[in-house]
Motif scaffolding. Structure first.
Motif, PDB file in Angstrom:
ATOM      1  N   LEU A  30       0.827  -1.169   0.100  1.00 35.94           N
ATOM      2  CA  LEU A  30      -0.083  -0.055   0.047  1.00 35.94           C
ATOM      3  C   LEU A  30       0.768   1.374   0.178  1.00 35.94           C
ATOM      4  O   LEU A  30       2.115   1.446   0.110  1.00 35.94           O
ATOM      5  CB  LEU A  30      -0.800   0.021   1.257  1.00 35.94           C
ATOM      6  CG  LEU A  30      -1.925  -1.177   1.547  1.00 35.94           C
ATOM      7  CD1 LEU A  30      -2.603  -0.987   2.770  1.00 35.94           C
ATOM      8  CD2 LEU A  30      -2.997  -1.174   0.288  1.00 35.94           C
ATOM      9  N   THR A  31       0.276   2.443  -0.114  1.00 37.44           N
ATOM     10  CA  THR A  31       1.082   3.512  -0.047  1.00 37.44           C
ATOM     11  C   THR A  31       1.069   3.934   1.360  1.00 37.44           C
ATOM     12  O   THR A  31       0.322   3.507   2.279  1.00 37.44           O
ATOM     13  CB  THR A  31       0.158   4.949  -0.787  1.00 37.44           C
ATOM     14  OG1 THR A  31      -1.017   4.895  -0.224  1.00 37.44           O
ATOM     15  CG2 THR A  31       0.163   4.388  -2.266  1.00 37.44           C
ATOM     16  N   ALA A  32       2.048   4.662   1.680  1.00 35.10           N
ATOM     17  CA  ALA A  32       2.179   5.314   3.035  1.00 35.10           C
ATOM     18  C   ALA A  32       0.700   6.120   3.711  1.00 35.10           C
ATOM     19  O   ALA A  32       0.411   5.996   4.891  1.00 35.10           O
ATOM     20  CB  ALA A  32       3.423   6.048   3.391  1.00 35.10           C
ATOM     21  N   SER A  33       0.491   6.870   2.785  1.00 34.33           N
ATOM     22  CA  SER A  33      -0.884   7.612   3.285  1.00 34.33           C
ATOM     23  C   SER A  33      -1.943   6.568   3.408  1.00 34.33           C
ATOM     24  O   SER A  33      -2.790   7.097   4.417  1.00 34.33           O
ATOM     25  CB  SER A  33      -1.110   8.738   1.950  1.00 34.33           C
ATOM     26  OG  SER A  33      -1.454   8.054   0.713  1.00 34.33           O
ATOM     27  N   ALA A  34      -2.093   5.733   2.486  1.00 30.12           N
ATOM     28  CA  ALA A  34      -3.171   4.572   2.915  1.00 30.12           C
ATOM     29  C   ALA A  34      -3.049   3.897   4.171  1.00 30.12           C
ATOM     30  O   ALA A  34      -4.155   3.774   4.601  1.00 30.12           O
ATOM     31  CB  ALA A  34      -3.425   3.564   1.819  1.00 30.12           C
TER      32      ALA A  34
END
Length: 300
Positions: A30-34
Motif C-alpha cells: 500500500l501507499t504510506a498515506s493509505a
C-alpha cells in the motif's frame, strides 16, 4: 460498538511490528498515506491514541500495546478458521520457522525422530534470519536466535547451550592446544553470530588478544562449523548447533568444560493461543526432550 475493518487492524499490526508507516506500507503493498489513513480510522474507532512518535519512529502507547496483544490472537484465529473451512479434510500441518543454522544443523538431522513420534503431522519448515509475524496465523512457532526481547509472545529458551572452541581431531593432532593462550598462535575461524565471540572469550579467560587477526570470518554459524570440520582451524561456536558434528566426532571440544561459556541464545517464540493447538504442544514436548537427549553415533 462497531468492529473496525480488518484491513485497519492488519495495518495497525504491521506498523506496530515494523515501528514505521513506510515499512508497513511496503510490506502490505500500500501507499504510506493509505496506511496512515487506516491508522487514523482505527484510532477514531478505538477513541484513543495507539502510537506516539519517538524520533523518526512510532512507539505504541499503553493502550496500543494491549490492543496489539488482543488483535494479534484474533487475526491468527481468523486465518486458522478460514484454513479449516477451506480444507476440512486436510492433514494437520505444523508450520515452523527457524534461523537457518538451527534449521540446517539441529532440526533437519532430527526430523526422523519427530516423524517417528508424530507421523500424523506434516512439518512445514521455513528458515530465514527475519523474525516472522504471527498475525496472519501461517506460522505456529518460530525458533529465534539472540537475546529474548520479544513482547506479546510466549518464549521458551532452549537449555544447555554453550559457546566453546571446537576443531577437527586431525587439526588438533597437527596443532596441539594445551591452554587458551596457545590459540593465539593457531588458525582461528571468526563467526559473527554467537553471543560470545573470540575477543570476549579471550578476555573472559585472561588472554591478551587485542592484536589477534582471524584467518576466516563468516556471518553464518553453519559455515564456521563446516570450515572447522574440514580441519582448517578452530571455531568458537554453539554446542547446540554443533551437536550432530560433536556426536559423530567430526568436531571435538578443544578444552574441558571449564572453558565453555553457557548462553541462552536460541528461543522458541509463539503466541500464547498457539499453545492450545495439539500440534504445537506435541512439538514443544518433543523439542524439550530432544534438547536434553544427547545424540548417539553417526546415525543420529
Amino acid at each position: 460498538m462497531r468492529i473496525p475493518p480488518v484491513k485497519a487492524i492488519v495495518a495497525f499490526e504491521s506498523v506496530a511490528r515494523n515501528k514505521s508507516v513506510n515499512k508497513a506500507a511496503e510490506e502490505l503493498g500500500l501507499t504510506a498515506s493509505a496506511v496512515s489513513h487506516q491508522l487514523a480510522n482505527l484510532e477514531e474507532a478505538v477513541g484513543q491514541a495507539l502510537f506516539f512518535r519517538q524520533g523518526r519512529g512510532l512507539v505504541l502507547t499503553p493502550v496500543g500495546e494491549q490492543y496489539l496483544r488482543d488483535v494479534t490472537g484474533a487475526l491468527a484465529e481468523l486465518n486458522r478458521a478460514t484454513e479449516r473451512a477451506s480444507s476440512p479434510t486436510a492433514v494437520d500441518i505444523l508450520r515452523v520457522h527457524t534461523s537457518p543454522s538451527f534449521g540446517l544443523m539441529w532440526l533437519l538431522p532430527r526430523l526422523a525422530s519427530f516423524q517417528a513420534d508424530n507421523g500424523d503431522i506434516q512439518l512445514n519448515l521455513s528458515c530465514s534470519y527475519e523474525d516472522v509475524s504471527f498475525t496472519a496465523g501461517f506460522y505456529d512457532v518460530d525458533v529465534r536466535h539472540g537475546h529474548a526481547h520479544w513482547r506479546n509472545l510466549e518464549v521458551k529458551t532452549l537449555r544447555h547451550e554453550r559457546i566453546l572452541p571446537m576443531a577437527s581431531p586431525d587439526y588438533l593432532r597437527k596443532h596441539p592446544v594445551r591452554d587458551p593462550a596457545d590459540l593465539i598462535d593457531r588458525r582461528l575461524i571468526y563467526s559473527e553470530t554467537p553471543l560470545v565471540r573470540w575477543q570476549q572469550w579471550f578476555a573472559r579467560f585472561g588472554v591478551p588478544a587485542a592484536q589477534k587477526l582471524f584467518d576466516f570470518s563468516f556471518d553464518r554459524s553453519y559455515m564456521s562449523l563446516e570450515t572447522a570440520a574440514l580441519g582448517i582451524g578452530v571455531a568458537l561456536e554453539s554446542s547446540l548447533l554443533a551437536s550432530v558434528m560433536l556426536s559423530k566426532g567430526t568436531l571435538v571440544p578443544v578444552f574441558e568444560a571449564q572453558y565453555a561459556v553457557e548462553v541462552a541464545s536460541h528461543h522458541v517464540a509463539y503466541p500464547a493461543q498457539n499453545a492450545d493447538l495439539p500440534r504445537v504442544a506435541r512439538f514443544l514436548t518433543w523439542l524439550d526432550r530432544e534438547v536434553n537427549r544427547p545424540l548417539e553415533g553417526p546415525a543420529a
